[in-house]
Scaffold this motif. Sequence first.
Motif, PDB file in Angstrom:
ATOM      1  N   ASN A  70       0.872  -1.260   0.036  1.00 56.78           N
ATOM      2  CA  ASN A  70       0.019  -0.029  -0.085  1.00 56.78           C
ATOM      3  C   ASN A  70       0.827   1.330  -0.023  1.00 56.78           C
ATOM      4  OD1 ASN A  70       0.976  -0.269   2.605  1.00 56.78           O
ATOM      5  ND2 ASN A  70      -0.972   0.298   3.616  1.00 56.78           N
ATOM      6  N   ILE A  71       2.113   1.198  -0.086  1.00 57.50           N
ATOM      7  CA  ILE A  71       3.268   2.099  -0.294  1.00 57.50           C
ATOM      8  C   ILE A  71       3.119   3.227   1.213  1.00 57.50           C
ATOM      9  CG2 ILE A  71       4.092   3.698  -1.517  1.00 57.50           C
ATOM     10  CD1 ILE A  71       2.572   2.963  -4.047  1.00 57.50           C
ATOM     11  N   GLU A  72       2.644   2.451   2.342  1.00 56.54           N
ATOM     12  CA  GLU A  72       2.682   3.054   3.494  1.00 56.54           C
ATOM     13  C   GLU A  72       3.381   2.398   4.715  1.00 56.54           C
ATOM     14  OE1 GLU A  72      -1.180   4.470   4.711  1.00 56.54           O
ATOM     15  OE2 GLU A  72      -1.426   5.277   2.904  1.00 56.54           O
ATOM     16  N   ALA A  73       4.127   2.952   5.352  1.00 58.07           N
ATOM     17  CA  ALA A  73       4.672   2.210   6.737  1.00 58.07           C
ATOM     18  C   ALA A  73       4.009   2.480   7.872  1.00 58.07           C
ATOM     19  CB  ALA A  73       5.919   2.380   6.727  1.00 58.07           C
ATOM     20  N   GLY A  74       3.355   1.361   8.669  1.00 55.41           N
ATOM     21  CA  GLY A  74       2.654   1.763   9.698  1.00 55.41           C
ATOM     22  C   GLY A  74       3.793   2.058  11.047  1.00 55.41           C
ATOM     23  N   VAL A  75       2.991   2.555  12.065  1.00 56.94           N
ATOM     24  CA  VAL A  75       3.628   2.665  13.344  1.00 56.94           C
ATOM     25  C   VAL A  75       4.347   1.512  13.784  1.00 56.94           C
ATOM     26  CG1 VAL A  75       3.433   3.666  15.638  1.00 56.94           C
ATOM     27  CG2 VAL A  75       2.125   4.576  13.801  1.00 56.94           C
ATOM     28  N   GLY A  76       3.799   0.639  13.876  1.00 57.97           N
ATOM     29  CA  GLY A  76       4.299  -0.760  14.383  1.00 57.97           C
ATOM     30  C   GLY A  76       5.454  -0.945  13.472  1.00 57.97           C
ATOM     31  N   THR A  77       5.404  -1.095  12.338  1.00 56.48           N
ATOM     32  CA  THR A  77       6.552  -1.481  11.461  1.00 56.48           C
ATOM     33  C   THR A  77       7.973  -0.586  11.766  1.00 56.48           C
ATOM     34  OG1 THR A  77       5.048  -1.955   9.567  1.00 56.48           O
ATOM     35  CG2 THR A  77       7.360  -1.606   9.057  1.00 56.48           C
ATOM     36  N   MET A  78       7.376   0.926  11.784  1.00 55.43           N
ATOM     37  CA  MET A  78       8.507   1.748  12.281  1.00 55.43           C
ATOM     38  C   MET A  78       9.092   1.593  13.528  1.00 55.43           C
ATOM     39  SD  MET A  78       9.848   4.632  10.826  1.00 55.43           S
ATOM     40  CE  MET A  78      11.392   4.083  11.435  1.00 55.43           C
ATOM     41  N   LYS A  79       8.272   1.316  14.564  1.00 54.82           N
ATOM     42  CA  LYS A  79       8.592   0.784  15.770  1.00 54.82           C
ATOM     43  C   LYS A  79       9.561  -0.048  15.760  1.00 54.82           C
ATOM     44  CE  LYS A  79       7.420   0.016  20.647  1.00 54.82           C
ATOM     45  NZ  LYS A  79       6.326  -0.139  21.523  1.00 54.82           N
ATOM     46  N   ARG A  80       9.358  -1.273  15.124  1.00 57.55           N
ATOM     47  CA  ARG A  80      10.032  -2.626  14.860  1.00 57.55           C
ATOM     48  C   ARG A  80      11.623  -2.176  14.343  1.00 57.55           C
ATOM     49  NH1 ARG A  80       4.921  -4.566  14.253  1.00 57.55           N
ATOM     50  NH2 ARG A  80       5.031  -4.322  12.217  1.00 57.55           N
ATOM     51  N   ALA A  81      11.442  -1.211  13.146  1.00 54.98           N
ATOM     52  CA  ALA A  81      12.626  -0.738  12.726  1.00 54.98           C
ATOM     53  C   ALA A  81      13.618  -0.199  13.592  1.00 54.98           C
ATOM     54  CB  ALA A  81      12.348  -0.128  11.345  1.00 54.98           C
ATOM     55  N   GLY A  82      12.884   0.743  14.276  1.00 58.17           N
ATOM     56  CA  GLY A  82      13.843   1.416  15.226  1.00 58.17           C
ATOM     57  C   GLY A  82      14.691   0.566  16.390  1.00 58.17           C
ATOM     58  N   THR A  83      13.835  -0.602  16.862  1.00 60.18           N
ATOM     59  CA  THR A  83      14.255  -1.459  17.736  1.00 60.18           C
ATOM     60  C   THR A  83      15.508  -2.191  17.217  1.00 60.18           C
ATOM     61  OG1 THR A  83      12.006  -1.940  18.703  1.00 60.18           O
ATOM     62  CG2 THR A  83      13.907  -3.617  18.966  1.00 60.18           C
ATOM     63  N   ARG A  84      15.669  -2.501  15.719  1.00 57.24           N
ATOM     64  CA  ARG A  84      16.655  -3.165  15.111  1.00 57.24           C
ATOM     65  C   ARG A  84      17.781  -2.163  15.101  1.00 57.24           C
ATOM     66  NH1 ARG A  84      16.270  -7.019   9.766  1.00 57.24           N
ATOM     67  NH2 ARG A  84      15.083  -7.974  11.476  1.00 57.24           N
ATOM     68  N   HIS A  85      17.371  -0.986  14.686  1.00 60.31           N
ATOM     69  CA  HIS A  85      18.690   0.032  14.636  1.00 60.31           C
ATOM     70  C   HIS A  85      19.404   0.210  15.893  1.00 60.31           C
ATOM     71  CE1 HIS A  85      16.269   2.391  11.190  1.00 60.31           C
ATOM     72  NE2 HIS A  85      16.926   1.320  10.994  1.00 60.31           N
ATOM     73  N   ASP A  86      18.643   0.124  16.903  1.00 61.19           N
ATOM     74  CA  ASP A  86      19.334   0.331  18.313  1.00 61.19           C
ATOM     75  C   ASP A  86      20.325  -0.753  18.493  1.00 61.19           C
ATOM     76  OD1 ASP A  86      17.624   2.467  18.568  1.00 61.19           O
ATOM     77  OD2 ASP A  86      16.210   1.924  19.876  1.00 61.19           O
TER      78      ASP A  86
END
Length: 445
Positions: free
Chosen positions: A320-336
């Motif tokens: 859908n060419i959108e990234a939800g809040v949950g997806t962003m949060k999981r990506a942030g956890t990986r970044h950390d």
Amino acid sequence: MTAKTFHARRLPDHGAQSGWMALLPPRTTRPALDDTVTTDVVIIGAGFAGLAAAVRLADLDPKLSVVVIDADIVGNGASGRNSGFLIDLPHDIASGNFGVVAAAKNRDEILVARTAIQHYARLAQENAWDQDIFDPSGKYAFAMTEAGTAHLKAYSKQLKSMGEANQLLGAAETEELTGTRSFKSGLFTPGAVMVQPAAMVRAIADSFRDPVSLFERTPALAIETASSGCVVKTPKGTINAGRVILATNGHAESFGFGKGKLLHVFTYASLTEPFAPSLLGGSRKWGATPAAPMGTTIRRINGPDGDRLLIRSRYTYNPNIEAGVGTMKRAGTRHDRKFADRFPDHRHLKMQYRWGGAMALTWNSVPLFGQLEDRIFAACACNGIGGTKSTSAGIAAAELLIGHHSRLGDIFRAFDKPQPLPLSPLIGLGARLNLAYREWQAGRE
């Protein structure tokens, strides 16, 4: 010809503001279109591709009237969310695509990349950009593992066989550069350029003068074609144009172009809070890609408030060419986690900005390029290397529209057409499994 209408089924939703935009000073945006205008060419999309197309059209025919529209403000789209690498060499350093059979293909890929870099180098010189916007500093690739080091050594050897300059770095040299002992090795290639992507696209857009016009916050709602020309409908205005260049990357599918052929993938970045330069040794400005595909990209940047570190990692399939809040949060956890692995003595640093950006891929890794319909041209589907590939696609689309011949144009016209993707839900399952497997392969890298 039969009149046709292509309606936009959706408009871009970029999500959280990127750190690049957050760091920039306020800017007076160009007004939204609220009238009817007539132009020779209308370009939909003011990112890498669309801006490059506008500049190239102005170069080829200074009298040509051009209107550029964007659904958002310039810099807030995918181009301004890029990690800021303009890379002149094939991106997949572990691919092994440097044999004799692939030599011509690799040379073409290098020409595409270096055409984009030369395009920006000229603009940097003409507009007196400083090195905070455009820095021809080269780039590094860093390895966290022995396997990564082996990849770098093999890549270095392959580059040398092609006559491409590069330099391998040992653990002590990477520590001296980065201020951390986490990396086992590195590889420097001098032809890449580091940019502040949001600042760069804003600078280009703000340099436009008549007969090139820009309208921001002006989404294209429909494109109508007829023998007399094209009509682009926007929320409050209308553009009558001879021809259209679609430079919307994956959102070409929103108009029905490339339907069932574009794979929509997001990648993510986090940027730390500022810290005192003395807190971390090494150089204060550098950028590094990973020693394995789908690994972690890192940049150190500096500004008046101190230094910052950027981490880019994680890939998700988002049809859908959108990234939800949950997806962003999981990506942030990986970044950390990735950040702590690389800078264990500085894991206390907090991430001030997190954002995502969309890419459009095709099954056979070719762009959605060329004449799609009568009077409608496309420079879409960057396949993950937007800074250079999208830029050169925009240049080539402008040349095709004008009828100008170049080697770059030959390369783009020779690409196959995008192949159809497997039917849903197979494509969703396959894309997610493939991304997960490739990230697992990258491991610590």
